[in-house]
Design an enzyme around this catalytic site. Structure first.
Site, mmCIF file in Angstrom:
data_model
loop_
_atom_site.group_PDB
_atom_site.id
_atom_site.type_symbol
_atom_site.label_atom_id
_atom_site.label_comp_id
_atom_site.label_asym_id
_atom_site.label_seq_id
_atom_site.Cartn_x
_atom_site.Cartn_y
_atom_site.Cartn_z
ATOM 1 N N LYS A 2 0.833 -1.217 0.000
ATOM 2 C CA LYS A 2 0.000 0.000 0.000
ATOM 3 C C LYS A 2 0.864 1.263 0.000
ATOM 4 O O LYS A 2 0.653 2.187 -0.790
ATOM 5 C CB LYS A 2 -0.921 -0.003 1.230
ATOM 6 C CG LYS A 2 -1.795 -1.235 1.342
ATOM 7 C CD LYS A 2 -2.665 -1.195 2.572
ATOM 8 C CE LYS A 2 -1.846 -1.240 3.864
ATOM 9 N NZ LYS A 2 -1.073 -2.469 4.030
ATOM 10 N N THR A 3 1.854 1.316 0.892
ATOM 11 C CA THR A 3 2.712 2.502 0.987
ATOM 12 C C THR A 3 3.534 2.691 -0.280
ATOM 13 O O THR A 3 3.683 3.811 -0.780
ATOM 14 C CB THR A 3 3.641 2.391 2.204
ATOM 15 O OG1 THR A 3 2.860 2.217 3.387
ATOM 16 C CG2 THR A 3 4.501 3.630 2.343
ATOM 17 N N ASP B 143 0.287 7.744 5.876
ATOM 18 C CA ASP B 143 0.747 6.355 5.900
ATOM 19 C C ASP B 143 0.423 5.702 7.240
ATOM 20 O O ASP B 143 0.694 6.280 8.303
ATOM 21 C CB ASP B 143 2.257 6.320 5.641
ATOM 22 C CG ASP B 143 2.758 4.910 5.395
ATOM 23 O OD1 ASP B 143 1.985 4.101 4.845
ATOM 24 O OD2 ASP B 143 3.913 4.625 5.758
ATOM 25 N N ASP B 144 -0.134 4.481 7.173
ATOM 26 C CA ASP B 144 -0.489 3.733 8.388
ATOM 27 C C ASP B 144 -1.286 4.613 9.351
ATOM 28 O O ASP B 144 -0.819 4.982 10.433
ATOM 29 C CB ASP B 144 0.769 3.204 9.092
ATOM 30 C CG ASP B 144 1.272 1.922 8.454
ATOM 31 O OD1 ASP B 144 0.485 1.273 7.739
ATOM 32 O OD2 ASP B 144 2.445 1.579 8.668
ATOM 33 N N LYS C 298 -12.029 16.632 5.319
ATOM 34 C CA LYS C 298 -13.257 17.211 4.778
ATOM 35 C C LYS C 298 -13.123 18.699 4.446
ATOM 36 O O LYS C 298 -13.993 19.273 3.794
ATOM 37 C CB LYS C 298 -14.402 17.023 5.782
ATOM 38 C CG LYS C 298 -14.785 15.567 5.993
ATOM 39 C CD LYS C 298 -15.939 15.431 6.968
ATOM 40 C CE LYS C 298 -16.334 13.964 7.153
ATOM 41 N NZ LYS C 298 -17.466 13.815 8.099
ATOM 42 N N LYS D 192 5.712 -7.575 0.362
ATOM 43 C CA LYS D 192 6.830 -7.181 1.219
ATOM 44 C C LYS D 192 7.505 -8.402 1.819
ATOM 45 O O LYS D 192 8.730 -8.476 1.919
ATOM 46 C CB LYS D 192 6.330 -6.254 2.327
ATOM 47 C CG LYS D 192 7.429 -5.640 3.171
ATOM 48 C CD LYS D 192 6.858 -4.612 4.137
ATOM 49 C CE LYS D 192 7.949 -3.930 4.940
ATOM 50 N NZ LYS D 192 7.379 -2.922 5.873
#
Length: 745
Positions: free
Chosen positions: A546-547, A600-601, A628, A700
């Site tokens: 994801k990162t 991230d995370d 938002k 990973k």
């Protein structure tokens, strides 16, 4: 500007001073001589010549038949100007005016020759027309006094200021020639009894020294739109006569605020605005300089800044000059009242004192206060309302055309002197320097020059002769400088590259689909007018990439501002400090036209612990608000979040704050085979078996397992394996897999 002198057998001619032949001639400001003497002065036989007396004043001399050879006729005021009496000898030198000698501005102090004891009203427009007509092409020198007649009354004026067109000041003598375009300003002491009317009408657009504004010549690049805005709001009303603004029922703008990131040219623009005005020399004050440890002294310092303007307005009223006061770092003294707890209340009283002077009961109309800050949020709200610092102009980071202008300004000298190599492309450098401020671009040029100069210096022999003609600043010097000088508001390229140490591997159709969808969001942010804020959440198991995918999207977007917010940069910080850091990244992003922020995370940012569960509600609410909050007009932001705990984020309602959510999966067998084929670390006979064993493995963990298998005696030499000379032993690979499979499955 001294001009030059004609040289013949001698530099000057000695003549005898006499009185003017008649009284009416004394009011012409001309000097008179014989035909024979004029021929010695006037090489063009024009009937007039310009002569200088002891290098003090310059007069126009013409012929009068009642003046004998060797004599020069001066009126009483002219004799006082050059400090001579009748029958005294004086040295006279022919004066040849230099080019560009016409006066743009002539300021004179007006008085009666004989005190009348009553008041008289004089129209500045009509008086200017008469003076220009009678003294056309005569030279005026600062300090010179001139006699003239107007409507049957004899007057005398003293030259206070003489400004040449296109020049701020003269090299030696402040003098110039009156032309049809010369603007004349009249000043009068209150006790003379003379009242000048229509002075503002005479001024018309003469509030500025120059006829036009060449911002590049002033060293201002990339700020033409901002300057146009400043002129319209702060100076347009001052260009028109007072009676026009009175009929409109408006007041002049008394204050403006220039705000924006450091190094963007706020101070430079304020200084140049002050220099361009025909008013008094601007007062430049650094905010902290006003502060004093003594009670009441700080407030007195503020009052002293306005003292000259108060006296000027009291004595001259609407005819008063414009007084410009420039406050650098105004946030240092004008913080929101009640925000500082030093126990003295000094900051509150400074704000009160400043508000009183700008817009109080006895407010001044001849003052323009220019404040500068990069922390507009700290300023007291009352200071920013209309009537005070009402013109608020953001001096933001320059666009590509602005960066090109700034680079041209800083390389102009070296280009003129042939120090700039032909391969230097300023256009390319402007394209490469996204999010660089003006100060940072200047730093790039300085750094490039240092590389060029260093090539000419031998550290083995510092006494070696240096050859100026060998200095060349090349494109490589500028490219090296770009690595040395990085923008404070640029993309965090190094941090993003660290998030994908193994690059972006081909992990099959599912990962490719997510990447394409995310890049469509990037395009949406670029072109859409209705979506200034787009948010995307990448969720999936830990280690699924994801990162790395978020970092790749950030790098491939080619956006000027890309920043990653991760828990690793906030270790040991309090909740409030973490919130402040997160908010700062978003605020910095709003300074750029296109930005990407990677959260991230998110669960780590929230300090999530499943036992309880426990998390930071303060950080959670901060993120909810920021996800938002729409960015300012003209700024577009893409926020990419990553998480391995999507269920937890759903329970907090954070998932709902994201526009779209994509699931980043683990690898299937065919996905793992693609990755292993790209790595080329297994033989063709073993790759299918290895890929089958890696089914449902996060990418990973795949990389880590391959690294483990590439080590040791069974696996062979890792350097040889990655170079393709050897392959990983499949049995050793299965042994490594067996060691960790219980942990990750």
């Amino acid at each position: 500007m001294a001009g030059r002198y004609a040289h013949g057998s001698s530099d000057s001619i000695e003549m005898q001073v006499i009185t003017t032949p008649s009284t009416d001639l004394a009011l012409t400001n001309l000097a008179y001589c014989s035909h024979w003497d004029l021929r010695r002065f006037d090489l063009n036989r024009s009937g007039y010549a310009l002569v200088s007396f002891r290098d003090s004043i310059v007069l126009t001399v013409t012929v009068h038949e009642r003046v004998n050879d060797g004599c020069i006729a001066l009126n009483v005021i002219q004799r006082k100007n050059v400090k001579v009496s009748v029958d005294d000898p004086i040295h006279v030198t022919r004066f040849v005016p230099p080019e560009d000698f016409n006066l743009a501005l002539l300021t004179v102090d007006l008085d009666f020759v004989k005190a009348k004891g009553k008041s008289e009203e004089i129209d500045a427009v009509q008086l200017s027309q008469q003076l220009r007509k009678r003294c056309l092409y005569q030279v005026m020198t600062v300090g010179q006094r001139v006699l003239f007649e107007y409507h049957g009354t004899n007057y005398i004026f003293t030259v206070n200021q003489a400004v040449i067109e296109g020049q701020e000041e003269s090299e030696t003598f402040e003098r110039g020639m009156i032309s049809p375009e010369t603007y004349i300003v009249f000043e009068c002491s209150p006790n003379t009894g003379i009242k000048i009317v229509n002075q503002r009408e005479a001024a018309n657009s003469k509030i500025f020294k120059q006829k036009d504004f060449n911002l590049l010549s002033l060293g201002i690049g990339g700020l033409s739109a901002e300057f146009t805005d400043i002129f319209r709001r702060a100076f347009a009303s001052r260009v028109f006569p007072a009676h026009v603004t009175n009929k409109l029922g408006i007041k002049h703008v008394k204050g403006m605020l220039l705000y924006g990131p450091p190094g963007t040219g706020k101070t430079l623009m304020a200084r140049q605005i002050g220099k361009m005005l025909n008013g008094r020399e601007p007062k430049i004050v650094n905010g902290p300089e006003v502060l004093s440890k003594f009670v009441g002294e700080t407030e007195k310092n503020v009052r002293d800044l306005f003292a000259d303007a108060e006296n000027d307005q009291r004595t001259r009223g609407d005819q008063s000059d414009l007084h410009v006061i420039i406050f650098d770092e105004i946030d240092a003294i004008c913080k929101s009242r009640g925000s500082t707890r030093d126990g003295t209340g000094v900051h509150d009283s400074i704000v009160n004192q400043l508000l009183t002077k700008i817009d109080g009961v006895e407010s001044l109309n001849n003052v323009l206060l220019i404040g500068m800050t990069n922390r507009k949020d700290l300023l007291d709200e009352a200071l920013l309302r209309p009537g005070r610092l009402e013109v608020q102009v953001e001096i933001s980071l320059p666009d590509e055309n602005g960066r090109l202008q700034i680079l041209q300004i800083h390389t102009n000298k070296m280009k003129e002197n042939s120090f700039l190599a032909p391969d230097v492309s300023l256009q390319e450098l402007a394209a490469r320097t996204k999010n660089y401020s003006g100060a940072e671009l200047e730093g790039v040029v300085k750094s490039a020059v240092s590389f060029a100069l260093n090539r000419q210096i031998s550290l083995d022999d510092l006494t070696k002769p240096l050859h100026e003609e060998n200095i060349k600043v090349t494109m490589d010097d500028f490219l090296n400088a770009l690595h040395e000088i990085t923008p404070a508001f640029g993309a965090s390229t190094d941090n993003l590259e660290r998030c994908r140490l193994n690059g972006m591997a081909d992990c099959g159709g599912r990962h490719k689909h997510i990447y394409k969808r995310a890049m469509l969001l990037v395009e949406q942010v670029k072109v859409s007018k209705g979506s200034p804020l787009v948010t995307c959440l990448l969720e999936g198991p830990g280690g699924s990439g994801k990162t790395a995918m978020a970092a790749t999207i950030g790098l491939d977007s080619d956006f000027a501002y890309v920043k990653i917010i991760s828990a690793e940069t906030m270790i040991g910080l309090s909740e409030a400090s973490k919130c402040a850091q997160i908010v700062k990244v978003f605020e910095d992003a709003y300074k750029s036209q296109l930005s990407i922020i990677i959260l991230d995370d998110i669960e780590r940012l929230l300090e999530y612990v499943p036992i309880g569960p426990r998390f930071s509600n303060l950080i959670s609410q901060t993120l909810m608000v920021l996800l938002k909050r729409l960015p300012p007009k003209g700024k577009n932001v893409l926020v990419i979040g990553t998480t391995s705990e999507v269920g937890f984020l759903e329970s907090l309602g954070i998932c709902d704050a994201f526009s779209v959510t994509y699931h980043v999966p683990t690898l299937h067998t065919e996905d793992a085979k693609k990755v292993l084929a790209a790595l080329n670390v297994f033989s063709e006979d073993d790759i299918d078996a290895a890929a089958e064993a890696l089914n449902n493995m996060p990418i990973k963990k795949l990389y880590m397992l391959v690294e483990m298998a590439a080590q040791g005696e069974k696996g062979g030499n890792s350097e040889a394996i990655y170079s393709g000379r050897e392959k990983i032993n499949i049995n050793h690979f299965f042994d490594c897999l067996g060691d960790i499979v219980s942990v990750y499955r």
